[in-house]
Design a protein around this motif. Structure first.
Motif, PDB file in Angstrom:
ATOM      1  N   LEU A 268     104.465  40.818  28.627  1.00 26.50           N
ATOM      2  CA  LEU A 268     105.537  41.704  28.169  1.00 26.50           C
ATOM      3  C   LEU A 268     106.344  42.283  29.328  1.00 26.50           C
ATOM      4  CD1 LEU A 268     103.599  43.701  25.426  1.00 26.50           C
ATOM      5  CD2 LEU A 268     105.115  41.746  25.103  1.00 26.50           C
ATOM      6  N   LEU A 269     105.855  42.140  30.566  1.00 22.91           N
ATOM      7  CA  LEU A 269     106.534  42.754  31.707  1.00 22.91           C
ATOM      8  C   LEU A 269     107.917  42.154  31.963  1.00 22.91           C
ATOM      9  CD1 LEU A 269     106.263  44.877  33.877  1.00 22.91           C
ATOM     10  CD2 LEU A 269     105.104  43.198  35.335  1.00 22.91           C
ATOM     11  N   PRO A 270     108.100  40.820  31.914  1.00 23.32           N
ATOM     12  CA  PRO A 270     109.474  40.301  32.111  1.00 23.32           C
ATOM     13  C   PRO A 270     110.470  40.832  31.083  1.00 23.32           C
ATOM     14  CG  PRO A 270     107.868  38.534  32.343  1.00 23.32           C
ATOM     15  CD  PRO A 270     107.120  39.723  31.823  1.00 23.32           C
ATOM     16  N   LEU A 271     110.031  40.987  29.821  1.00 23.19           N
ATOM     17  CA  LEU A 271     110.939  41.555  28.816  1.00 23.19           C
ATOM     18  C   LEU A 271     111.283  43.004  29.136  1.00 23.19           C
ATOM     19  CD1 LEU A 271     109.329  40.130  25.545  1.00 23.19           C
ATOM     20  CD2 LEU A 271     111.375  39.305  26.731  1.00 23.19           C
ATOM     21  N   ALA A 272     110.322  43.740  29.710  1.00 22.04           N
ATOM     22  CA  ALA A 272     110.565  45.148  30.028  1.00 22.04           C
ATOM     23  C   ALA A 272     111.567  45.321  31.158  1.00 22.04           C
ATOM     24  CB  ALA A 272     109.239  45.827  30.389  1.00 22.04           C
ATOM     25  N   THR A 273     111.721  44.314  32.020  1.00 25.28           N
ATOM     26  CA  THR A 273     112.665  44.431  33.141  1.00 25.28           C
ATOM     27  C   THR A 273     114.090  44.048  32.768  1.00 25.28           C
ATOM     28  OG1 THR A 273     112.114  42.176  33.849  1.00 25.28           O
ATOM     29  CG2 THR A 273     110.816  43.990  34.786  1.00 25.28           C
ATOM     30  N   LEU A 274     114.299  43.496  31.576  1.00 24.65           N
ATOM     31  CA  LEU A 274     115.655  43.074  31.199  1.00 24.65           C
ATOM     32  C   LEU A 274     116.656  44.228  31.166  1.00 24.65           C
ATOM     33  CD1 LEU A 274     114.898  40.411  28.437  1.00 24.65           C
ATOM     34  CD2 LEU A 274     115.572  40.037  30.817  1.00 24.65           C
TER      35      LEU A 274
ATOM     36  N   TRP B 269     121.490  46.736  34.308  1.00 24.00           N
ATOM     37  CA  TRP B 269     122.122  47.924  34.928  1.00 24.00           C
ATOM     38  C   TRP B 269     121.898  47.857  36.445  1.00 24.00           C
ATOM     39  CZ3 TRP B 269     120.346  53.661  34.004  1.00 24.00           C
ATOM     40  CH2 TRP B 269     121.342  54.532  34.480  1.00 24.00           C
ATOM     41  N   PRO B 270     122.581  46.980  37.116  1.00 26.04           N
ATOM     42  CA  PRO B 270     122.310  46.765  38.550  1.00 26.04           C
ATOM     43  C   PRO B 270     122.657  47.961  39.420  1.00 26.04           C
ATOM     44  CG  PRO B 270     124.255  45.528  37.867  1.00 26.04           C
ATOM     45  CD  PRO B 270     123.648  46.100  36.615  1.00 26.04           C
ATOM     46  N   ALA B 271     123.593  48.796  39.012  1.00 25.23           N
ATOM     47  CA  ALA B 271     124.003  49.920  39.859  1.00 25.23           C
ATOM     48  C   ALA B 271     123.056  51.106  39.785  1.00 25.23           C
ATOM     49  CB  ALA B 271     125.410  50.367  39.462  1.00 25.23           C
ATOM     50  N   ALA B 272     122.078  51.068  38.930  1.00 22.18           N
ATOM     51  CA  ALA B 272     121.158  52.208  38.767  1.00 22.18           C
ATOM     52  C   ALA B 272     120.247  52.325  39.978  1.00 22.18           C
ATOM     53  CB  ALA B 272     120.343  52.030  37.499  1.00 22.18           C
ATOM     54  N   PRO B 273     119.811  53.542  40.300  1.00 26.90           N
ATOM     55  CA  PRO B 273     118.861  53.726  41.399  1.00 26.90           C
ATOM     56  C   PRO B 273     117.542  53.006  41.101  1.00 26.90           C
ATOM     57  CG  PRO B 273     119.869  55.807  40.782  1.00 26.90           C
ATOM     58  CD  PRO B 273     120.257  54.828  39.736  1.00 26.90           C
ATOM     59  N   TYR B 274     116.814  52.732  42.192  1.00 27.63           N
ATOM     60  CA  TYR B 274     115.551  51.995  42.032  1.00 27.63           C
ATOM     61  C   TYR B 274     114.562  52.793  41.181  1.00 27.63           C
ATOM     62  CZ  TYR B 274     111.133  49.780  43.199  1.00 27.63           C
ATOM     63  OH  TYR B 274     109.906  49.170  43.128  1.00 27.63           O
ATOM     64  N   GLY B 275     114.504  54.093  41.389  1.00 28.11           N
ATOM     65  CA  GLY B 275     113.566  54.921  40.623  1.00 28.11           C
ATOM     66  C   GLY B 275     113.893  54.919  39.139  1.00 28.11           C
ATOM     67  N   ALA B 276     115.180  54.958  38.803  1.00 29.78           N
ATOM     68  CA  ALA B 276     115.583  54.927  37.393  1.00 29.78           C
ATOM     69  C   ALA B 276     115.238  53.591  36.758  1.00 29.78           C
ATOM     70  CB  ALA B 276     117.073  55.211  37.274  1.00 29.78           C
ATOM     71  N   LYS B 277     115.441  52.506  37.525  1.00 29.84           N
ATOM     72  CA  LYS B 277     115.082  51.185  37.009  1.00 29.84           C
ATOM     73  C   LYS B 277     113.570  51.097  36.731  1.00 29.84           C
ATOM     74  CE  LYS B 277     118.779  48.492  39.184  1.00 29.84           C
ATOM     75  NZ  LYS B 277     119.063  47.375  40.108  1.00 29.84           N
ATOM     76  N   MET B 278     112.795  51.650  37.645  1.00 26.77           N
ATOM     77  CA  MET B 278     111.344  51.605  37.478  1.00 26.77           C
ATOM     78  C   MET B 278     110.910  52.390  36.238  1.00 26.77           C
ATOM     79  SD  MET B 278     108.462  50.502  38.668  1.00 26.77           S
ATOM     80  CE  MET B 278     108.913  49.949  40.322  1.00 26.77           C
ATOM     81  N   ILE B 279     111.458  53.594  36.079  1.00 29.93           N
ATOM     82  CA  ILE B 279     111.083  54.401  34.911  1.00 29.93           C
ATOM     83  C   ILE B 279     111.537  53.726  33.623  1.00 29.93           C
ATOM     84  CG2 ILE B 279     111.502  56.597  33.750  1.00 29.93           C
ATOM     85  CD1 ILE B 279     111.689  57.907  36.498  1.00 29.93           C
TER      86      ILE B 279
END
Length: 412
Positions: free
Chosen positions: A30-36, A41-51
């Motif tokens: 399920l992890l690849p689906l969670a990263t979609l 949203w490529p411009a988002a900060p790394y921390g926001a992407k992780m959360i």
């Protein structure tokens, strides 16, 4: 100290850790689906992407836990690996009677999320500790670096620290297993509403079996009493009156055949098999019952008033069984003489009565047959369920009377 370490070395601790680790590995697809959403949203900060990825991952894991098959599988694995006595999932037919199904449906997704979180945390922490315990003794000046932080151990302390890391890894396995073992009954077991629904279903089952026990007692008890008397009559008149003996034997055959039908049905239900329709005996079968008693040598004096044939349903079946039990008691304990049977059907009440002669000065008659003592108790329970009135006892020095009043409006 050995006693404190022994639980960490038990097989159940590591089987529980294996369950947690399997939950962590099962969540990887399920992890690849969670990263979609994060990739969109490529411009988002790394921390926001992780959360964002973690939140979507948690939602996907919870959605998997909504399936009934997943719940059954989790219960099976928890029973075998955690050694938790979890019951089977509550059937859908019972779950419909639960008072709060909306809150209960989230218990399995919550346990699956906890399962995966503990699996990842336990696998990472115990893996790092175990790796440190294996690598520290390799050199005199060894260390471990993690997330930019370094810890170095010099001299002979590396063996002590390595042993401590191994013990801590085992302790982490014990903590993860105990956390899963504590949460499994609370989140995978039946909820309070489901327990109430199961208790209600169990109560209905016991009531049905109690009813079947009454039916079996009334039918088989009456048949055995009547056939015993009929066999004695046939033996006495076999030479002098063969026709009467043959009539008694035919009556025995008919009574036994009817009792076998009742017995087959009751045994089928008690074995939880697919039983056929219950054989129904109603007031319409009362003449046949009285004929069997006459073949047994009893003198029966019926008094019928009103329209007994118009009494239908549960009330008619119960009335037949009440009269059958009353006549059986009259055969068992009567001291000869006529047996008076009264059936009075009015628009609002059905009155039943059986009067028989007993032994002088007693209320028990001659006592020719052993009894269990449950007959009158069963009659009283049956009448009470129908909101009726029940009386049984001596009627003068030489008679016993059974009187029952059943309200017609309560019949189903």
């Amino acid at each position: 100290m050995i006693r404190g370490i022994r639980p960490l070395l038990s097989g159940s601790t590591y089987s529980g850790m294996l369950l947690a680790f399997c939950g962590a590995v099962a969540s990887l697809p399920l992890l690849p689906l969670a990263t979609l959403p994060a990739l969109a949203w490529p411009a988002a900060p790394y921390g926001a992407k992780m959360i964002m990825s973690l939140l979507v991952w948690a939602v996907l894991i919870g959605a998997v836990g909504m399936g009934r098959t997943v719940r059954r599988g989790l219960i099976v694995f928890a029973r075998r690996l955690l050694r938790v006595p979890l019951p089977d999932p509550v059937p859908v037919a019972v779950r419909r009677f639960a008072s709060s199904p909306g809150t209960d449906r989230w218990r399995t997704p919550l346990w699956l999320l906890l399962h995966v979180a503990l699996g990842w945390a336990g696998a990472l922490v115990s893996g790092v500790l175990l790796l440190a315990g294996l690598t520290l003794p390799l050199g005199a000046d060894a260390g471990v670096s993690l997330f930019g932080r370094s810890v170095r151990v010099t001299g002979g302390w590396s063996w002590v620290v390595a042993l401590g890391c191994v013990v801590l890894a085992a302790a982490v396995c014990g903590v993860v297993t105990n956390a899963l073992r504590w949460s499994a009954p609370r989140l995978l077991g039946p909820s309070s509403a489901e327990r109430l629904a199961l208790a209600a279903e169990r109560e209905l089952l016991l009531a049905e079996r109690n009813r079947l026990a009454h039916e079996l007692h009334d039918s088989i008890g009456h048949t055995l009493t009547a056939t015993t008397i009929q066999a004695a009559v046939a033996g006495e008149v076999l030479s002098a009156d063969p026709a009467a003996a043959r009539a008694a034997l035919r009556s025995i055959e008919e009574s036994a055949r009817a009792a076998l039908e009742d017995l087959d049905y009751v045994l089928g239900v008690l074995r939880e098999e697919e039983a056929g329709t219950a054989p129904t005996r109603t007031l319409a079968d009362l003449p046949e019952l009285l004929d069997r008693l006459r073949h047994a040598g009893a003198v029966v004096e019926p008094e019928l008033s009103g329209e007994p044939a118009q009494v239908q349903g549960t009330l008619s079946r119960a009335a037949y069984r009440i009269l059958q039990e009353g006549l059986t008691n009259a055969l068992r304990h009567g001291a000869g003489g006529p047996i008076e049977v009264r059936v009075a059907a009015a628009p609002d009440v059905l009155e039943l009565g059986v009067v028989n002669r007993t032994g002088a000065g007693t209320g028990a008659g001659r006592g020719a047959f052993p009894t269990s003592g449950h007959g009158l108790t069963g009659l009283a329970e049956r009448v009470r369920l129908l909101h009726g009135e029940f009386e049984a006892g001596p009627d003068g020095p030489r008679h016993w009377r059974l009187t029952v009043r059943l309200p017609v409006r309560s019949s189903a």
